[in-house]
Design a protein around this motif. Structure first.
Motif, PDB file in Angstrom:
ATOM      1  N   ALA A 258      22.532  44.899  44.967  1.00  0.00           N
ATOM      2  CA  ALA A 258      23.362  45.555  43.951  1.00  0.00           C
ATOM      3  C   ALA A 258      24.841  45.297  44.201  1.00  0.00           C
ATOM      4  CB  ALA A 258      23.080  47.058  43.941  1.00  0.00           C
ATOM      5  N   THR A 259      25.249  45.343  45.469  1.00  0.00           N
ATOM      6  CA  THR A 259      26.657  45.124  45.804  1.00  0.00           C
ATOM      7  C   THR A 259      27.116  43.731  45.400  1.00  0.00           C
ATOM      8  OG1 THR A 259      26.498  46.660  47.673  1.00  0.00           O
ATOM      9  CG2 THR A 259      28.326  45.099  47.694  1.00  0.00           C
ATOM     10  N   LEU A 260      26.305  42.734  45.673  1.00  0.00           N
ATOM     11  CA  LEU A 260      26.678  41.359  45.337  1.00  0.00           C
ATOM     12  C   LEU A 260      26.810  41.167  43.828  1.00  0.00           C
ATOM     13  CD1 LEU A 260      24.508  39.351  47.898  1.00  0.00           C
ATOM     14  CD2 LEU A 260      26.979  39.706  47.940  1.00  0.00           C
ATOM     15  N   TRP A 261      25.900  41.772  43.066  1.00  0.00           N
ATOM     16  CA  TRP A 261      25.988  41.628  41.615  1.00  0.00           C
ATOM     17  C   TRP A 261      27.208  42.356  41.064  1.00  0.00           C
ATOM     18  CZ3 TRP A 261      24.356  37.966  38.915  1.00  0.00           C
ATOM     19  CH2 TRP A 261      23.112  37.368  39.122  1.00  0.00           C
ATOM     20  N   TYR A 262      27.483  43.569  41.561  1.00  0.00           N
ATOM     21  CA  TYR A 262      28.676  44.285  41.117  1.00  0.00           C
ATOM     22  C   TYR A 262      29.939  43.492  41.461  1.00  0.00           C
ATOM     23  CZ  TYR A 262      26.231  48.626  39.938  1.00  0.00           C
ATOM     24  OH  TYR A 262      25.428  49.569  39.343  1.00  0.00           O
ATOM     25  N   ALA A 263      29.995  42.934  42.670  1.00  0.00           N
ATOM     26  CA  ALA A 263      31.169  42.163  43.084  1.00  0.00           C
ATOM     27  C   ALA A 263      31.343  40.911  42.232  1.00  0.00           C
ATOM     28  CB  ALA A 263      31.048  41.784  44.560  1.00  0.00           C
ATOM     29  N   ALA A 264      30.232  40.247  41.904  1.00  0.00           N
ATOM     30  CA  ALA A 264      30.317  39.024  41.095  1.00  0.00           C
ATOM     31  C   ALA A 264      30.821  39.332  39.686  1.00  0.00           C
ATOM     32  CB  ALA A 264      28.946  38.354  41.030  1.00  0.00           C
ATOM     33  N   VAL A 265      30.279  40.379  39.073  1.00  0.00           N
ATOM     34  CA  VAL A 265      30.675  40.695  37.697  1.00  0.00           C
ATOM     35  C   VAL A 265      32.115  41.193  37.641  1.00  0.00           C
ATOM     36  CG1 VAL A 265      30.181  42.138  35.695  1.00  0.00           C
ATOM     37  CG2 VAL A 265      28.299  41.177  37.026  1.00  0.00           C
ATOM     38  N   THR A 266      32.509  42.059  38.586  1.00  0.00           N
ATOM     39  CA  THR A 266      33.889  42.546  38.588  1.00  0.00           C
ATOM     40  C   THR A 266      34.878  41.419  38.840  1.00  0.00           C
ATOM     41  OG1 THR A 266      33.610  43.182  40.925  1.00  0.00           O
ATOM     42  CG2 THR A 266      33.341  44.904  39.265  1.00  0.00           C
ATOM     43  N   SER A 267      34.498  40.431  39.637  1.00  0.00           N
ATOM     44  CA  SER A 267      35.376  39.277  39.865  1.00  0.00           C
ATOM     45  C   SER A 267      35.576  38.493  38.573  1.00  0.00           C
ATOM     46  CB  SER A 267      34.795  38.371  40.947  1.00  0.00           C
ATOM     47  OG  SER A 267      34.681  39.053  42.179  1.00  0.00           O
ATOM     48  N   LEU A 268      34.497  38.275  37.822  1.00  0.00           N
ATOM     49  CA  LEU A 268      34.615  37.579  36.535  1.00  0.00           C
ATOM     50  C   LEU A 268      35.467  38.378  35.546  1.00  0.00           C
ATOM     51  CD1 LEU A 268      30.964  36.250  36.070  1.00  0.00           C
ATOM     52  CD2 LEU A 268      32.994  34.928  36.699  1.00  0.00           C
ATOM     53  N   LEU A 269      35.283  39.687  35.538  1.00  0.00           N
ATOM     54  CA  LEU A 269      36.096  40.520  34.650  1.00  0.00           C
ATOM     55  C   LEU A 269      37.564  40.485  35.047  1.00  0.00           C
ATOM     56  CD1 LEU A 269      33.801  43.658  34.192  1.00  0.00           C
ATOM     57  CD2 LEU A 269      34.194  41.796  32.573  1.00  0.00           C
ATOM     58  N   GLY A 270      37.822  40.437  36.348  1.00  0.00           N
ATOM     59  CA  GLY A 270      39.204  40.352  36.811  1.00  0.00           C
ATOM     60  C   GLY A 270      39.869  39.054  36.382  1.00  0.00           C
ATOM     61  N   ILE A 271      39.118  37.953  36.420  1.00  0.00           N
ATOM     62  CA  ILE A 271      39.663  36.668  35.962  1.00  0.00           C
ATOM     63  C   ILE A 271      39.950  36.730  34.463  1.00  0.00           C
ATOM     64  CG2 ILE A 271      39.125  34.217  35.653  1.00  0.00           C
ATOM     65  CD1 ILE A 271      37.461  34.398  38.231  1.00  0.00           C
ATOM     66  N   GLY A 272      39.006  37.286  33.701  1.00  0.00           N
ATOM     67  CA  GLY A 272      39.234  37.424  32.260  1.00  0.00           C
ATOM     68  C   GLY A 272      40.430  38.303  31.956  1.00  0.00           C
ATOM     69  N   GLN A 273      40.601  39.392  32.703  1.00  0.00           N
ATOM     70  CA  GLN A 273      41.742  40.268  32.503  1.00  0.00           C
ATOM     71  C   GLN A 273      43.051  39.524  32.736  1.00  0.00           C
ATOM     72  OE1 GLN A 273      41.764  43.726  35.038  1.00  0.00           O
ATOM     73  NE2 GLN A 273      43.858  44.277  34.503  1.00  0.00           N
ATOM     74  N   HIS A 274      43.072  38.663  33.747  1.00  0.00           N
ATOM     75  CA  HIS A 274      44.283  37.892  34.044  1.00  0.00           C
ATOM     76  C   HIS A 274      44.697  37.035  32.852  1.00  0.00           C
ATOM     77  CE1 HIS A 274      47.099  35.176  36.012  1.00  0.00           C
ATOM     78  NE2 HIS A 274      46.364  34.157  35.596  1.00  0.00           N
ATOM     79  N   TYR A 275      43.755  36.350  32.235  1.00  0.00           N
ATOM     80  CA  TYR A 275      44.083  35.469  31.119  1.00  0.00           C
ATOM     81  C   TYR A 275      44.450  36.261  29.865  1.00  0.00           C
ATOM     82  CZ  TYR A 275      42.710  31.350  33.733  1.00  0.00           C
ATOM     83  OH  TYR A 275      42.655  30.353  34.651  1.00  0.00           O
TER      84      TYR A 275
END
Length: 288
Positions: A258-275
């Motif tokens: 669960a931790t790995l999936w949460y970390a992966a999705v939040t990382s993608l969302l963080g990249i999208g937020q940056h753009y």
């Protein structure tokens, strides 16, 4: 009589090579010994922690790899993503309405909006979910419809999270609207634009610069916050891994899944937020 000539005083000649040395001063960089020592200590500590995590058999990385992409876990992940997206859309739609009511000139509308925001920000989300889950105990029947077992766990999760999210979204949107200069709104009024066109064409695009950063944080917080719906048996990502480790007793590796999936999705969302932030920051000093 010989003519007298005035002689001007002059300084004694500089020693050979001294003027060259003063003309070419050497710039010595500041020595940051302490910072480099601290950085080395931090890197050494991180290396020890990483080595401990990788080589510790208790983490059972083979079990993590086995369950990371199983059907049950992926279904739970899909429900988590769906719930996050739906709650954010509904929450910001209701939050925008609340923000407009809060900024209206009508004192009654202001009071209603303020009361809503105060209530839902003052109570924990877990209490709100349990309240909605047991709404049938308070109102067994509404308009002739029996409420007992009317709201399933997923519906309760959507309703509870949306109402909670709207209270915070209202303050984010209100802050963004207040960040727009009053002169912009007055200029739009002088052009004859109606309230809706002023909001959609003038206010909202400029307010987005202030809305997007906290909204991105809310999105990531909502994604992680959906894990609380496992308390009412909604089969999200966390509940899915709980079902597995209740059967296999492999608690640590399933929590890591669960931790790995949460970390992966939040990382993608963080990249999208940056753009998205960079898009709305175009033409400003902070754009990069």
């Amino acid at each position: 009589m010989p003519a007298q000539t005035d002689t001007l005083p002059h300084s004694p000649p500089a020693p050979h090579g001294k003027s060259d040395r003063t003309d070419r001063l050497r710039i010595v960089p500041v020595r940051r010994t302490g910072q480099w020592a601290a950085a080395a200590a931090v890197l050494a500590l991180l290396a020890l922690v990483l080595n401990s995590v990788v080589r510790n058999d208790a983490f059972q990385w083979d079990v993590v790899a086995e369950y990371l992409t199983t059907a049950a876990v992926l279904r739970g992940l899909g429900l988590t993503l769906w719930l996050t997206a739906l709650v954010m859309v509904l929450g910001f739609a209701l939050g925008t309405l609340l923000a407009v009511l809060r900024l209206s000139a009508n004192r009654v509308l202001q009071a209603v909006s303020w009361g809503y925001i105060w209530l839902f920000r003052s109570t924990p989300i877990l209490v709100q979910l349990l309240f909605w889950f047991n709404i049938g105990a308070l109102y067994p029947e509404i308009l002739g419809v029996r409420t007992v077992n009317l709201l399933g766990p997923v519906t309760v999760a959507v309703v509870g999270l949306t109402l909670h999210e709207a209270a915070y979204a209202a303050e984010v949107v209100r802050g963004g609207i207040l960040s727009v200069e009053r002169g912009q709104i007055e200029a739009a009024q002088s052009l004859g634009l109606g309230p809706w066109r002023r909001f959609r064409r003038i206010v909202l695009p400029q307010a987005m610069r202030s809305i997007v950063p906290p909204a991105g944080n809310m999105l990531i917080g909502t994604l992680k916050g959906t894990s609380i719906v496992s308390i009412i048996a909604v089969q999200d990502l966390l509940y899915s891994v709980q079902l597995v480790y209740h059967r296999t007793y492999q608690v640590i590796p399933l929590l890591l899944v669960a931790t790995l999936w949460y970390a992966a999705v939040t990382s993608l969302l963080g990249i999208g937020q940056h753009y998205v932030e960079r898009h709305y920051a175009r033409g400003t000093a902070g754009a990069r």
